[in-house]
Design an enzyme around this catalytic site. Structure first.
Site, PDB file in Angstrom:
ATOM      1  N   HIS A  52       0.370  -1.244   0.036  1.00 15.42           N
ATOM      2  CA  HIS A  52       0.077   0.099  -0.090  1.00 15.42           C
ATOM      3  C   HIS A  52       1.160   1.895   0.252  1.00 15.42           C
ATOM      4  CE1 HIS A  52       0.459  -1.076   4.400  1.00 15.42           C
ATOM      5  NE2 HIS A  52       0.145   0.745   4.655  1.00 15.42           N
ATOM      6  N   HIS A  54       1.076   3.977   2.075  1.00 17.23           N
ATOM      7  CA  HIS A  54       1.418   4.415   2.984  1.00 17.23           C
ATOM      8  C   HIS A  54       3.566   5.129   2.924  1.00 17.23           C
ATOM      9  CE1 HIS A  54      -2.227   4.116   5.718  1.00 17.23           C
ATOM     10  NE2 HIS A  54      -2.218   5.570   4.442  1.00 17.23           N
ATOM     11  N   ASP A  56       5.338   4.661   5.126  1.00 11.14           N
ATOM     12  CA  ASP A  56       6.254   3.721   6.064  1.00 11.14           C
ATOM     13  C   ASP A  56       6.479   2.462   5.382  1.00 11.14           C
ATOM     14  OD1 ASP A  56       3.781   3.354   6.527  1.00 11.14           O
ATOM     15  OD2 ASP A  56       4.740   2.549   8.571  1.00 11.14           O
ATOM     16  N   HIS A  57       5.739   2.626   4.899  1.00 14.44           N
ATOM     17  CA  HIS A  57       6.135   1.413   3.347  1.00 14.44           C
ATOM     18  C   HIS A  57       7.088   1.401   2.003  1.00 14.44           C
ATOM     19  CE1 HIS A  57       3.641  -1.726   5.843  1.00 14.44           C
ATOM     20  NE2 HIS A  57       3.223  -0.201   6.983  1.00 14.44           N
ATOM     21  N   HIS A 109      -7.532  -0.796   5.427  1.00 10.92           N
ATOM     22  CA  HIS A 109      -6.705   0.074   6.258  1.00 10.92           C
ATOM     23  C   HIS A 109      -6.538   1.095   4.913  1.00 10.92           C
ATOM     24  CE1 HIS A 109      -3.577   1.166   8.316  1.00 10.92           C
ATOM     25  NE2 HIS A 109      -2.542   1.455   7.252  1.00 10.92           N
ATOM     26  N   ASP A 126      -0.727  -3.662   6.448  1.00 11.13           N
ATOM     27  CA  ASP A 126      -1.141  -3.069   7.810  1.00 11.13           C
ATOM     28  C   ASP A 126      -2.376  -3.873   7.589  1.00 11.13           C
ATOM     29  OD1 ASP A 126       0.972  -2.532   8.231  1.00 11.13           O
ATOM     30  OD2 ASP A 126      -0.166  -0.043   7.904  1.00 11.13           O
ATOM     31  N   HIS A 164       4.324  -4.885  11.038  1.00 11.33           N
ATOM     32  CA  HIS A 164       4.507  -3.909  12.086  1.00 11.33           C
ATOM     33  C   HIS A 164       4.279  -5.003  13.626  1.00 11.33           C
ATOM     34  CE1 HIS A 164       3.465   0.205  10.793  1.00 11.33           C
ATOM     35  NE2 HIS A 164       2.735  -0.383  10.326  1.00 11.33           N
TER      36      HIS A 164
END
Length: 254
Positions: A52, A54, A56-57, A109, A126, A164
């Site tokens: 996805h 985001h 942090d990915h 998400h 996530d 995570h």
């Protein structure tokens, strides 16, 4: 095949799955540094898999492409993933060399979240966490529940490789919802021992999650009873139950 979670940021994992020679895929590189360190130790990336949009990915992907120009990138069909990539839709297959991963669309998400399933592993970003699930930033409870149902139908021995290290935080909530669940108690004790040794609690298996994760146990009597006690009424249907459980988790403080 060697599966390895590379710690990133505070609690992210970047996953690598490689053969004996170190050739393999990198999943959700939120930052480049852990992957570059792994490369110094022998990892040879063949492709990036992104679940996805985001940061942090995907935040390390450009730096990795600068190191390995032309590296295939498989990503959701979403312009927010602003990278040269192959856009994946439900039913597609991400293929590079001997590596093949089926793509599942699992919105909830985010609206365009996807999962990669192959070689006995589920890379679910996530959406599904160990003992929990992701927040609903863009999707609806009905979408997220349908996505979790799709993942729950995979073979029970599938490794769940999520994004995570949330197991103990999720366990604190799960044990309030389902305090008499022996499988949950065992999983919590195992996870605590792992973290005491600074080891990842992941991957779990889908069988573990089906036995202990309340978000995959919406239909069970203990979870239904906990929701009724918490909200003063029985859930109207499965979607109502899931929405209530996610709302409870959003406001939970251990």
């Amino acid at each position: 095949m060697v599966l390895q979670p590379l710690p990133a940021f505070t609690d992210n994992y970047i996953w690598t799955l490689a053969d004996a020679a170190g050739r393999g895929v990198v999943v959700d590189p939120g930052e480049a540094r852990p992957v570059l360190r792994a490369a110094d130790a022998g990892l040879q990336p063949l492709a990036l898999l992104l679940t996805h949009h985001h940061a942090d990915h995907i935040g390390g992907a450009l730096e990795l492409l600068a190191r390995w120009p032309g590296l295939p990138v498989f990503a959701p069909d979403d312009p927010r993933v602003d990278l040269p990539c192959q856009r994946m839709r439900d039913g597609d297959q991400a293929t590079v060399g001997d590596w093949r991963f089926d793509v599942l669309e699992i919105p909830g998400h985010t609206s365009s979240h996807i999962a990669f399933v192959g070689h006995g592993r589920l890379f679910c970003g996530d959406t599904l966490f160990s003992l929990g699930c992701g927040r609903l930033f863009e999707g609806t409870p009905a979408q997220m529940l349908a996505s979790l149902d799709r993942l729950a139908a995979l073979p029970p021995d599938t490794d769940v490789c999520c994004g995570h290290e949330y197991t103990l935080a999720n366990a604190a909530f799960a044990r309030v919802v389902d305090p008499d669940n022996a499988a949950l108690r065992r999983r919590t004790e195992e996870a605590f021992a792992m973290r005491q040794q600074h080891l990842p609690t992941l991957p779990s298996t889908l069988a573990d999650e089906l036995a202990a994760n309340p978000f995959l146990r919406i239909d069970t009597a203990p979870v239904q009873a906990a929701l009724s006690a918490r909200f003063g009424r029985a859930p109207g249907d499965r979607v109502d139950a899931f929405a209530a459980l996610r709302h409870w988790k959003d406001g939970f403080g251990a």
